[in-house]
Design an enzyme around this catalytic site. Structure first.
Site: not given
Ligand code: BES
Ligand code: ZN
Ligand code: ZN
Length: 504
Positions: A281, A356
């Site tokens: 990230k 997931r």
């Molecule tokens: N933990 C994050 C989701 C999240 C985002 C939680 C903002 C709280 C606030 C999750 O693991 C994630 O990074 N999801 C990705 C999925 C994508 C790569 C398909 C996302 O939402 O960008």
């Molecule tokens: Zn994530």
């Protein structure tokens, strides 16, 4: 096991400080001013004013107080200041309005530790529900996370006396007791989410669960890396591969003292810290929030602390899927194929879609356990935040009756949810050329494609999925939400679990 410098943790540090800071809350027939530091008077915008106020409506209005919901006015004079708190029109009062007003009362009296609250008792035909909402509002609004500050600024709330005019005090007291239990659980979930990742590893969370289990009457079984290999939990193990810390799966079990109305499975995403892994990230403020990526696991664990105390009549089994998601030489890679418990193969197209993967093994295990229904809760997708904002969680599932039950509980708790579709047409976005499924959908409807992935592992079992990515934290104090982790979902789960009954 190597530890980060943040593991130089102060002696006596607790990941659950608010558990032993629960105020004593009682319903009284009269407020005993000598035992209180301040009194909050809840005031409707119509009808009579509470007794003992020297000002009339006109004068109050000139002072800027028209009893609008959430508005407050401090009445000067005396060593025990009184605060007026607006309830709005009496015709529109419901439990949410009461909880909001109690929260406003809590915030208007933050300097005091012994607080009286007088409620006019209008619009509250259900005394127990009113008592519960008032207790929740006061306790949740006074939450602060301060165990890592040498000089915390907050005053601890120790005692709350509630005077509700013309109400059945026995029923109100029963509700207050329930409200103290649900608020205590919510604050516990907040503590766990607010605790920095270096202070709460997966192994630490498992230790906390064991301690809570013996204190609150539920069984806890902890699975370490070797046992997870034995079980074939390739999702949780895959996500953990890049971490210096071991993963843990924590299985929780509550059985009611006599009989059982049904068996509910609860699954929580416990990513102790989500760096994104190799799909790292960016270092924006969102990344900082990823210490709360275990908010789902926190609310499942917190739910179990309330079950015996509320004399829950259902059997409840929970799975917390705990690890951090880190990039390193041993991390799982894009293109890797993980094998879930049960044999489904998953192509990893993005290591940041790790939630997931950690959840899939638990959903298979919940199915094997033969539960009547599964509710999972996860900070799963940024897409849920984009779609519904920070106040409303997404709910997605395969069973209308279970979804209705979750929505009802959400409305009662004022933990709002909105249903998004489990749209089968989008399933092909998850197709993989090398495995049974991939962990990445397309650019749109991300909350739905994440849920479609989870649906592959729940089989025929009625299932509801709560995506709390948007609601896990609040940027400001607002009603029952206090700045920081909200503990969102805890009160929904407690309500659904308490008297759960199967329906098909
Ligand atoms: N933990 C994050 C989701 C999240 C985002 C939680 C903002 C709280 C606030 C999750 O693991 C994630 O990074 N999801 C990705 C999925 C994508 C790569 C398909 C996302 O939402 O960008
Ligand atoms: Zn994530
Ligand atoms: Zn995550």
């Amino acid at each position: 096991m190597p530890h980060s410098p943040a593991r130089l943790i102060p002696e006596g540090f607790s990941a659950i400080p608010s558990l032993d800071a629960v105020p004593f809350v009682s319903v009284v027939g009269d407020l005993d001013a000598s035992k209180l530091d301040t009194i909050a008077l809840l005031v409707t915008s119509d009808g009579e004013l509470p007794p003992g106020i020297a000002l009339d409506r006109k004068q109050l209005a000139r002072a800027g107080f028209e009893a609008e919901p959430g508005s407050t006015l401090v009445l000067p004079g005396g060593e025990r200041p009184r605060v007026l708190v607006g309830l709005g029109p009496s015709g529109e009062l419901d439990v949410t309005a009461l909880r909001d007003a109690a929260a406003a009362a809590g915030r208007a009296t933050t300097r005091f530790s012994r607080v009286g609250v007088r409620d006019p008792g209008v619009g509250t035909s259900d005394a127990a529900a009113a008592g519960q909402a008032l207790a929740e509002g006061v306790i949740l609004s006074r939450y602060r996370y301060s165990p890592l500050q040498r000089a915390p600024k907050d005053t601890r709330l120790e005692r709350v006396e509630l005077l509700i005019d013309g109400i059945d005090r026995v029923a109100a007291s029963r509700g207050v007791r329930a409200g103290v239990i649900t608020a205590r659980a919510t604050n516990l979930a907040r503590d766990l989410s607010n605790t920095p990742p270096g202070h709460l590893t997966a192994a630490d969370l498992a230790d906390v669960a064991v301690a809570l289990g013996s204190r609150f009457g539920f069984d806890v079984e902890v699975f370490d890396r070797a046992q997870l290999i034995e079980l074939g939990c390739g999702g949780l193990l895959g996500v953990n591969a890049g971490s210096a810390e071991e993963p843990r799966m924590v299985k929780l079990h509550y059985s009611p003292p006599e009989g059982s109305t049904g068996h509910l499975g609860l699954v929580g995403k416990g990513i102790m810290y989500d760096s994104g892994g190799i799909s790292l990230k960016p270092s924006d403020p969102m990344h900082l929030l990823m210490t709360m990526d275990m908010g789902g696991a926190a609310s499942v664990l917190a739910t179990f602390t309330a079950l015996r105390a509320l004399r829950a009549t259902a059997t409840v089994t929970g799975w917390l899927m705990c690890t951090d998601n880190m990039p390193s030489g041993s991390a799982y890679k894009l293109g890797d194929v993980l094998t879930a418990r049960g044999g489904t193969t998953v192509e990893v197209k993005n290591t940041d879609a790790e939630g997931r993967l950690a959840l899939m093994d638990a959903l298979v295990l919940a199915n094997e356990e033969g539960v009547d229904a599964i509710v999972d809760i996860a900070t799963l997708t940024g897409a849920a935040l984009m779609a519904l904002g920070p106040s409303i969680a997404a709910v997605i599932g395969n069973d209308a009756t279970l979804l209705r039950r979750v929505k009802e509980a959400a409305a009662t708790a004022d933990e709002p949810v909105w249903e998004l579709p489990l749209e089968k047409r989008y399933r092909k976005q998850l197709d993989s050329d090398v495995a049974d499924i991939s962990n990445l959908g397309g650019p749109y409807a991300g909350a739905t494609t994440a849920a479609l992935f989870l649906a592959e592992f729940v089989g025929e079992t009625p299932w509801a999925h709560l995506d709390i990515a948007g609601t896990m934290q609040s940027e400001k104090d607002e009603s029952w939400r206090s700045k920081g982790a909200t503990g969102f979902g805890t009160r929904i789960l407690i309500d659904v679990a308490r008297a759960f009954q199967p329906f098909r």
